[in-house]
Write an enzyme that holds these catalytic residues in place. Sequence first.
Site, PDB file in Angstrom:
ATOM      1  CB  SER A  91     -21.074   0.867  22.210  1.00 40.54           C
ATOM      2  OG  SER A  91     -20.813   2.089  22.757  1.00 40.54           O
ATOM      3  CE  LYS A 112     -22.192   1.798  26.703  1.00 44.82           C
ATOM      4  NZ  LYS A 112     -22.025   1.033  25.411  1.00 44.82           N
TER       5      LYS A 112
END
Length: 230
Positions: free
Chosen positions: A158, A194
Site C-alpha cells: 500500500s 500511512k
Amino acid sequence: MELAKNLARLRRAAGMTQAQAAEYLSRQGLAVTHKAVSKWEQGASRPDGLQLLYLCRLYGVRDVLATFDGAGEKDLLSGLNATGRARAAEYIRLLRGDEAFALHPSAGGAARVRTLPLYDMPVSAGTGLFLDSDHYELLEAPNAPAEANFAVRVRGDSMQPRFVDGQVVFVRQQQTLEDGEIGIFLLNGDAFCKKFQQGEVCYLLSLNPQYAPIPIRPQDELRMIGRVVG
C-alpha cells in the site's frame, strides 16, 4: 506479586526480552533459563539475592529499595491505570535509547552501533500498546537516523513505490503529526504505516493509488505512534 510485576516492568523498560535477560545472567556465571525469568515475572518463583542484584545492574536500577517497595513509582505513576503505566514504561525505554537524553553521551560524538527494537506491523497490532509487547527483535542499525527510537517492518504494497513489502523503516515516537507526514498509526487496534491528511475529516492515505483513503470517523480510536524518519 509486586516483585513479579516490577521485574516484568523493568525488563520491558530496558527494551529486553526474557531470553536476553536469561542470557545476560548466564554470562555472569548464573545458570538461568528464559523459563526461570518467566516464572519470576509470573510470581511462581523468586530470584535469589545474587540473581536480583545482577538483574538490577542489567535494568539500570540504582535505588533498589525505592524501586521494589513502590516508593519511587508512587510519586510519578500515582493515579495511572495499567495502560498508563505501560505507556510510561514504553516512553522511558525509548528515551534511554536516544543519544540526546543519555547521561553520558558518546565522547566527541564518536560513532556507536545503535540497537533499536524492530517491530513487525501485523504482529504488533491488536493490543493498543504497539511498543509494549515482546513481539520485536533487536536490530543493529548503524545507519539509523539519530532521531529514530525504533524500527518497523512494513507489510504489503500500500505504500509503494516509496516503501516495499518487508522494508524496514525508522520511526521517531511522537503523538502528533503534521499534514502530509508519514507515520505509524493505531486505528481501532490495527497498525498502519500511512500518510496523514488533516482537514475537516482526517484521512490515512496510501501512496499506492490502488488503495482508497481511510477516513477517521468520530467514533474511531486513533493513536499516533510516531513519524517515519528514514
